[in-house]
Scaffold this active site. Structure first.
Site, short mmCIF file in Angstrom:
data_model
loop_
_atom_site.label_atom_id
_atom_site.label_comp_id
_atom_site.label_asym_id
_atom_site.label_seq_id
_atom_site.Cartn_x
_atom_site.Cartn_y
_atom_site.Cartn_z
N THR A 98 0.83 -1.20 0.00
CA THR A 98 0.00 0.00 0.00
C THR A 98 0.86 1.25 0.00
O THR A 98 2.00 1.27 0.47
CB THR A 98 -0.93 0.04 1.23
OG1 THR A 98 -0.18 0.41 2.39
CG2 THR A 98 -1.61 -1.30 1.46
N ASP A 115 -4.17 5.73 2.36
CA ASP A 115 -3.75 6.90 3.13
C ASP A 115 -4.20 6.63 4.56
O ASP A 115 -5.40 6.57 4.84
CB ASP A 115 -4.42 8.16 2.58
CG ASP A 115 -4.03 9.43 3.33
OD1 ASP A 115 -3.56 9.33 4.48
OD2 ASP A 115 -4.22 10.53 2.77
N ASN A 161 4.34 0.95 8.71
CA ASN A 161 5.59 1.60 8.34
C ASN A 161 5.42 3.07 7.95
O ASN A 161 6.35 3.87 8.08
CB ASN A 161 6.23 0.83 7.18
CG ASN A 161 7.35 1.60 6.51
OD1 ASN A 161 8.44 1.70 7.04
ND2 ASN A 161 7.06 2.17 5.33
N SER A 200 8.98 2.07 14.92
CA SER A 200 9.31 3.20 15.78
C SER A 200 10.63 3.77 15.25
O SER A 200 10.79 3.93 14.04
CB SER A 200 9.43 2.74 17.24
OG SER A 200 9.80 3.81 18.08
N TYR A 203 8.87 14.73 16.70
CA TYR A 203 9.03 13.38 16.15
C TYR A 203 9.26 12.38 17.28
O TYR A 203 8.68 11.29 17.27
CB TYR A 203 10.20 13.37 15.17
CG TYR A 203 10.41 12.02 14.50
CD1 TYR A 203 9.43 11.48 13.67
CD2 TYR A 203 11.58 11.30 14.69
CE1 TYR A 203 9.62 10.26 13.05
CE2 TYR A 203 11.77 10.08 14.08
CZ TYR A 203 10.78 9.55 13.25
OH TYR A 203 10.97 8.33 12.65
N LYS A 213 6.88 8.98 18.20
CA LYS A 213 7.43 7.62 18.29
C LYS A 213 7.40 7.09 19.72
O LYS A 213 7.23 5.89 19.93
CB LYS A 213 8.85 7.58 17.72
CG LYS A 213 8.90 7.82 16.21
CD LYS A 213 8.06 6.80 15.46
CE LYS A 213 8.18 6.93 13.96
NZ LYS A 213 7.36 5.94 13.22
#
Length: 277
Positions: free
Chosen positions: A31, A55, A82, A133, A147, A151
């Site tokens: 995807t 999406d 991912n 992660s 960021y 994570k």
């Protein structure tokens, strides 16, 4: 033979993993937001690869991808979350319109894709969820706070999910890569438009790192993917999987500093219960 669903297959580790999964003969629903980049993969493996637009921030897309896996291949064994991107900027510099979209993809998109896939995964003994992660999900650093936060949230969610799913026979793997030579520091990294002079001693170093290391990262993505495949196949794989020497160094430094902090104030900070009668 496993059936995989991987998000974010247009480039980076997602693309490398999709190629490796297809090459070893497993079935794959690949995807990306646009399937144009996936045509060549499907063309080379017409019997075992399907592609669909996904999406992760768009309601219903994940459910359609799961339905494709079940309808075409009879089920789903491995979900790999991912899809994601990064953001550089001091906490004060970032604007909501800049950093909130990252949380929508990195965290909320991961949550909704996982929720859509769980009914299918629970039907398959030994199913796996692989959540991407980062070393940035282990320890925070100046200029990477937003960021880091996205994570860190993936880490906490994954740890709880692992406990919920273990009795059901579904395992969770948290992959924490260090720097690998992908497009992450290029098109997958955004920066705050505003720069505040007060942070000149900390945040610019992160911007400089991006400018000087894009395309020069020491990590070989193919080797990272080989480690991920081995972990997915291993019944005794760990929950946390740092990949690469930098990720391991970050983890070890975090453990050392965390231990030092809790030890230094242990006697003071645990003396908080009511006095015994």
């Amino acid at each position: 033979m496993k059936t995989w669903l991987i998000t974010g297959c247009s480039s980076g580790l997602g693309r490398q993993l999709a190629e490796a999964v297809a090459a070893r003969g497993d079935r794959l629903v690949a995807t990306a937001r646009s399937t144009e980049s996936l045509k060549s993969l499907g063309g080379r493996y017409p019997e075992t690869v399907r592609s669909i637009s996904l999406d992760v921030t768009r309601a219903g897309d994940a459910a359609k991808a799961v339905a494709l896996a079940e309808g075409t291949f009879g089920g789903l064994d491995v979900l790999v979350n991912n899809a994601g991107f990064g953001f550089i900027g001091a906490i004060e510099e970032g604007e909501p319109g800049e950093y909130r979209p990252m949380f929508e993809v990195n965290l909320f998109g991961l949550i909704e894709t996982t929720r859509a896939a769980l009914p299918a995964l629970r039907k398959r003994a030994g199913a796996r969820i692989v959540n991407l992660s980062s070393g940035a999900g282990i320890a925070g650093s100046a200029g990477f706070g937003f960021y880091n936060a996205s994570k860190f949230a993936v880490e906490g969610l994954s740890e709880a999910l692992a406990q919920e799913l273990r009795p059901l026979g579904v395992r969770v793997l948290i992959v924490e890569p260090g720097p690998f030579r992908t497009e992450f520091l290029g098109r997958s990294m955004l920066t705050a438009a505003r720069e505040i002079a007060a942070y000149a001693e900390t945040v610019p170093a992160r911007r400089h790192y991006r400018e000087t290391n894009n395309g020069r990262q020491a990590g070989d993505p193919a080797k990272a993917v080989a480690v991920m495949l081995r972990a997915v196949d291993d019944e005794h794989a760990p929950l946390h999987l740092p990949i690469g020497p930098r990720a391991h160094a970050v983890a070890e430094q975090k453990l050392e500093s965390f231990r030092a902090d809790i030890t230094a104030w242990r006697d003071i900070s645990i003396a908080t219960d009511f006095e015994a009668a």
